[in-house]
Motif scaffolding. Sequence first.
Motif, PDB file in Angstrom:
ATOM      1  N   GLU A  86       0.565  -1.135  -0.225  1.00 29.04           N
ATOM      2  CA  GLU A  86      -0.418   0.145  -0.215  1.00 29.04           C
ATOM      3  C   GLU A  86       0.700   1.340   0.014  1.00 29.04           C
ATOM      4  O   GLU A  86       0.694   2.137  -0.717  1.00 29.04           O
ATOM      5  N   ASP A  87       1.922   1.361   0.855  1.00 23.57           N
ATOM      6  CA  ASP A  87       2.521   2.333   1.313  1.00 23.57           C
ATOM      7  C   ASP A  87       3.398   2.978  -0.373  1.00 23.57           C
ATOM      8  O   ASP A  87       3.670   3.935  -0.762  1.00 23.57           O
ATOM      9  N   GLU A  90       0.971   3.482  -2.972  1.00 29.06           N
ATOM     10  CA  GLU A  90       0.256   5.426  -2.610  1.00 29.06           C
ATOM     11  C   GLU A  90       1.782   6.840  -2.973  1.00 29.06           C
ATOM     12  O   GLU A  90       1.706   7.338  -3.199  1.00 29.06           O
ATOM     13  N   ARG A  91       3.049   5.722  -2.841  1.00 27.64           N
ATOM     14  CA  ARG A  91       4.016   7.330  -2.969  1.00 27.64           C
ATOM     15  C   ARG A  91       4.357   6.966  -4.667  1.00 27.64           C
ATOM     16  O   ARG A  91       4.210   8.455  -5.344  1.00 27.64           O
ATOM     17  N   LEU A  93       1.376   6.706  -6.866  1.00 27.88           N
ATOM     18  CA  LEU A  93       0.055   7.776  -7.192  1.00 27.88           C
ATOM     19  C   LEU A  93       0.629   9.431  -6.827  1.00 27.88           C
ATOM     20  O   LEU A  93       0.346  10.243  -7.157  1.00 27.88           O
ATOM     21  N   GLY A  94       1.603   9.892  -5.718  1.00 28.51           N
ATOM     22  CA  GLY A  94       1.890  10.933  -5.767  1.00 28.51           C
ATOM     23  C   GLY A  94       2.308  11.304  -6.064  1.00 28.51           C
ATOM     24  O   GLY A  94       2.344  12.418  -6.889  1.00 28.51           O
TER      25      GLY A  94
END
Length: 141
Positions: A86-87, A90-91, A93-94
């Motif tokens: 997940e991390d 998310e990174r 996508l960021g």
Amino acid sequence: MIPVTRRIAIDERELSETFVRASGPGGQNVNKVSTAVELRFDVAGSPNLPEEVRQRLARLAGRRLTLDGVLVLRADRFRTQERNREDALERLLGLIREAAVPPPPPRKATKPTRSSQIKRVDEKKRRGNVKGLRRGRIDHD
């Protein structure tokens, strides 16, 4: 499809994950379980990224981008594989969201108006007079 912005979505098949052993403390568990995630995303070959976003993403990625144009993100902050997955996502996508924002246009240099120049000089004179009065100097312009 994974939504990134309103206009950009990436296909889950464009992502590849490999699991490796995490470094650092963790006791016996760290030597047995592959909890760290290495997420790979082909920036150069992605059909879902507009060209200008692709260029900005490559610039933002820096050393994390391979010569083949593949972005490699390693996530090992958490003790579980799922949280690290997940991390990493998310990174990624960021980074893509940050690359999707176009840079502001360059500032156009403008000349101050004549009235603003006069106002500025008048204000400087007025302040100078106020300060002169404090010192006992009287200068009435």
